[in-house]
Design a protein around this motif. Structure first.
Motif, mmCIF file in Angstrom:
data_model
loop_
_atom_site.group_PDB
_atom_site.id
_atom_site.type_symbol
_atom_site.label_atom_id
_atom_site.label_comp_id
_atom_site.label_asym_id
_atom_site.label_seq_id
_atom_site.Cartn_x
_atom_site.Cartn_y
_atom_site.Cartn_z
ATOM 1 N N CYS A 49 0.832 -1.213 0.000
ATOM 2 C CA CYS A 49 0.000 0.000 0.000
ATOM 3 C C CYS A 49 0.862 1.257 0.000
ATOM 4 O O CYS A 49 0.533 2.231 -0.676
ATOM 5 C CB CYS A 49 -0.943 0.008 1.200
ATOM 6 N N ARG A 53 0.613 4.149 -2.734
ATOM 7 C CA ARG A 53 0.318 5.523 -2.310
ATOM 8 C C ARG A 53 1.456 6.493 -2.667
ATOM 9 O O ARG A 53 1.212 7.654 -2.975
ATOM 10 C CB ARG A 53 0.043 5.573 -0.817
ATOM 11 N N CYS A 63 -5.996 5.026 -4.696
ATOM 12 C CA CYS A 63 -6.252 5.526 -3.342
ATOM 13 C C CYS A 63 -7.315 6.622 -3.294
ATOM 14 O O CYS A 63 -8.212 6.583 -2.447
ATOM 15 C CB CYS A 63 -4.955 6.034 -2.717
ATOM 16 N N GLY A 109 -5.782 -2.037 3.607
ATOM 17 C CA GLY A 109 -4.597 -2.824 3.347
ATOM 18 C C GLY A 109 -4.683 -4.286 3.740
ATOM 19 O O GLY A 109 -3.666 -4.973 3.777
#
Length: 164
Positions: A49, A53, A63, A109
């Motif tokens: 994640c 991101r 996201c 996540g």
């Protein structure tokens, strides 16, 4: 005047809960206000994640769009779990005071037990390579429906303890 989470409990207690959720459940844990804005940033539960991101294309296509959907679900006022386009899920519990949603506690996540992380799809939606997805996926924790319910129940219990 709109009530905020810090009207209910000191900032330190919310930060501590965020850290606790990351450590206990492997969530990219966060505490959000009633508009879905993070109060303290994110505590990272997995490397994948974070890679998504940190990637500009991944952030905007995965996201941001997931965040908009999660904010919409939050406003319905019930605990929820929902998947993002990367194949992972967010688990969250809204915080209400006098019928008004003033925030949420949860995180994302986790991989659904019946799901999978798809390196090809993530690669198409970001500039994260399939190799990077494979390398950063091992620490993504799996959660079945019972685990999701356990997380939501735990969050609700801790929020009730914090706000009294």
């Amino acid at each position: 005047m709109t009530m905020t989470l810090t009207d209910l409990a000191p900032e330190e207690k919310w930060r501590a809960l965020q850290d606790e959720l990351q450590e206990r459940f492997g969530l990219n844990a966060d505490i959000e206000d009633g508009e879905g804005k993070r109060l303290f940033g994110t505590t990272w539960g997995n490397d994948l994640c974070r890679a998504i991101r940190d990637d500009e294309k991944g952030f905007s296509s995965i996201c941001v769009t997931a965040g908009q959907m999660f904010t919409h679900l939050l406003k319905q006022g019930e605990p929820f779990s929902e998947e993002c386009d990367a194949g992972m899920m967010r688990v969250a519990v809204p915080i209400k005071k006098d019928g008004e949603i003033i925030g949420s506690v949860g995180g994302c996540g986790l991989m659904p037990a019946d799901g999978e992380i798809d390196p090809f799809t993530i690669g198409m939606m970001s500039d994260v390579t399939e190799e990077t997805v494979e390398k950063r996926s091992p620490d993504v924790r799996v959660a079945d429906e019972d685990r999701v319910k356990e997380i939501q129940d735990y969050i609700q219990k801790r929020v009730d303890e914090i706000i009294g």
